[in-house]
Design a protein around this motif. Structure first.
Motif, short mmCIF file in Angstrom:
data_model
loop_
_atom_site.label_atom_id
_atom_site.label_comp_id
_atom_site.label_asym_id
_atom_site.label_seq_id
_atom_site.Cartn_x
_atom_site.Cartn_y
_atom_site.Cartn_z
N THR A 1 0.83 -1.21 0.00
CA THR A 1 0.00 0.00 0.00
C THR A 1 0.86 1.26 0.00
N VAL A 2 1.88 1.27 0.86
CA VAL A 2 2.76 2.44 0.94
C VAL A 2 3.50 2.65 -0.37
N THR A 3 3.97 1.56 -0.96
CA THR A 3 4.69 1.67 -2.24
C THR A 3 3.78 2.23 -3.33
N GLU A 4 2.54 1.73 -3.36
CA GLU A 4 1.60 2.21 -4.38
C GLU A 4 1.21 3.67 -4.15
N LEU A 5 0.99 4.04 -2.87
CA LEU A 5 0.65 5.43 -2.57
C LEU A 5 1.81 6.37 -2.89
N ARG A 6 3.03 5.90 -2.60
CA ARG A 6 4.20 6.73 -2.89
C ARG A 6 4.32 6.97 -4.39
N GLN A 7 4.09 5.87 -5.17
CA GLN A 7 4.17 6.03 -6.62
C GLN A 7 3.07 6.96 -7.14
N THR A 8 1.86 6.80 -6.56
CA THR A 8 0.75 7.67 -6.97
C THR A 8 1.05 9.13 -6.64
N LYS A 9 1.63 9.36 -5.45
CA LYS A 9 1.97 10.72 -5.05
C LYS A 9 3.02 11.32 -5.98
#
Length: 393
Positions: free
Chosen positions: A160-168
């Motif tokens: 989740t953190v990896t995906e949110l970081r990429q989205t950000k």
């Protein structure tokens, strides 16, 4: 987790219960046997001291004792006022002590095991919490991977953190690209706008009558277009996060003066009185120039909705939590249905001026929020509009 793992755990718990129960039963059996042997030895020893010649009779009676002799023996004991309570009182403390000791050992072992597992679990949860807190505060925190009951949660958090970081990161790139495009467009528009402004100034000197009126309208629309382009450029920089706001002590009264200076002509033309409190020096941490820009937009909004001869008041206060700035006017105030939309971009109320583009309050809100602040609009108790700004420490 597979179905085999819970079965193995249940089997392990049952095995431990059986072993502990067997150990407790064996220990209790040994204690009871010891007590029975001790009571028998005391009884035979006392009888022997009274009649030494009867030793053989006592031993034969001990070997021949069975349940069929209980009734006659019970009758004799009751005849001499003996009961189970007489013997129980002699062994109560011993048996209670033994029972407590037997339960203390497995209880202590279970507590030590539970304490160790709980400490390990809390340490694990603290590690995962620290990881999320670090991510929320923008720190590049590493997640120490390990195999335990939290492994699946750890994997999902990492994904989740990896995906949110990429989205950000993608959103930041897109916002920056949009801001750059808007900046390029704004700069491209400024050149023809400036040229047209110069031409309208030249035309205004040579035109008379109806032509002069058209030139004047054209000049006004060009100024409005120039303000809109400048506002869009500011807003795009704020949205993209490319605007670097300073973090330094700002004197509130000095910021008031800077915000009011560009509006002096407007206030004078409408005969508006600007009242600024200056009882004491109050500071907050922020950017002087951009905060003055935000406050200027609030004052400008008040000036547009305050009738001639009215008053705009700026007051401030401070407490251990925040610095508060209040801007009030003596106009009609906000309509109830307008309050939820005031800070939306390009929103214009029913009483907005014709030249308003509806973007000043949005810029003010964005500047204030990026400095750990908040802004709220409502109606003052005595009538008129009121803006409440708070900068938190």
């Amino acid at each position: 987790m597979s179905l085999k793992q819970p079965f193995i755990r249940i089997l392990a718990v049952l095995s431990v219960c059986v072993l502990v129960g067997a150990a407790l039963g064996l220990t209790a059996s040994m204690v009871m046997a010891r007590q029975e042997y001790r009571a028998t030895a005391e009884l035979i020893g006392a009888a022997y001291n009274m009649a030494p010649s009867s030793e053989d009779t006592f031993m034969r009676a001990l070997k021949a004792a069975s349940t069929e002799h209980y009734a006659s023996g019970d009758r004799i004991l009751q005849q001499y006022n003996y009961s189970p309570g007489t013997f129980r009182s002699k062994n109560t403390y011993t048996m209670v002590g033994v029972g407590m000791l037997l339960m203390f050992i497995p209880g202590a072992a279970a507590y030590v095991l539970w304490f160790y597992r709980d400490k390990k679990r809390r340490s694990r949860l603290q590690g995962l919490t620290a990881y999320l807190e670090g991510i929320n505060h923008g720190r590049d925190t590493l997640l120490m991977r390990r195999e335990d009951e939290f492994s699946r949660l750890e994997d999902e958090l990492y994904k989740t953190v990896t995906e949110l970081r990429q989205t950000k990161e993608n959103a930041i790139r897109e916002r920056k690209s949009l801001a750059d495009n808007l900046a390029d467009i704004s700069h491209q528009l400024k050149t023809p706008i400036t040229s047209m402004s110069l031409m309208t100034e030249l035309l205004s000197d040579t035109r008379m009558g109806e032509d002069a009126k058209y030139v004047d309208n054209l000049s006004r629309q060009l100024r409005r277009l120039e303000t809109l382009v400048s506002s869009l450029l500011k807003l795009s920089r704020l949205d993209a996060g490319t605007l670097e706001l300073k973090r330094e002590p700002v004197n509130v009264y000095a910021m008031f003066l800077r915000a009011a200076e560009p509006l002096e002509d407007t206030l004078r033309q409408k005969h508006l009185q600007l009242v600024m409190a200056s009882e004491e020096e109050v500071f907050f941490t922020g950017d002087l120039a951009w905060t003055a820009e935000a406050l200027m937009n609030l004052i400008k909004n008040c000036s547009e909705h305050t009738p001639e001869g009215g008053r705009i008041t700026l007051v401030y206060s401070q407490n251990p939590l925040y610095t508060e700035i209040i801007v009030e006017d003596t106009g009609e105030g906000f309509r109830k249905e307008e309050l939820p939309h005031l800070f939306k971009r390009f929103y214009k109320g029913k009483n907005a001026s014709k030249d308003s583009v509806g973007i000043g309050l949005a810029i003010a809100q964005s500047i204030i929020r990026q400095q750990n602040g908040s802004i709220r609009a409502d109606n003052a108790p005595g009538g008129g509009a009121r803006f409440t700004v708070k900068f938190y420490f």
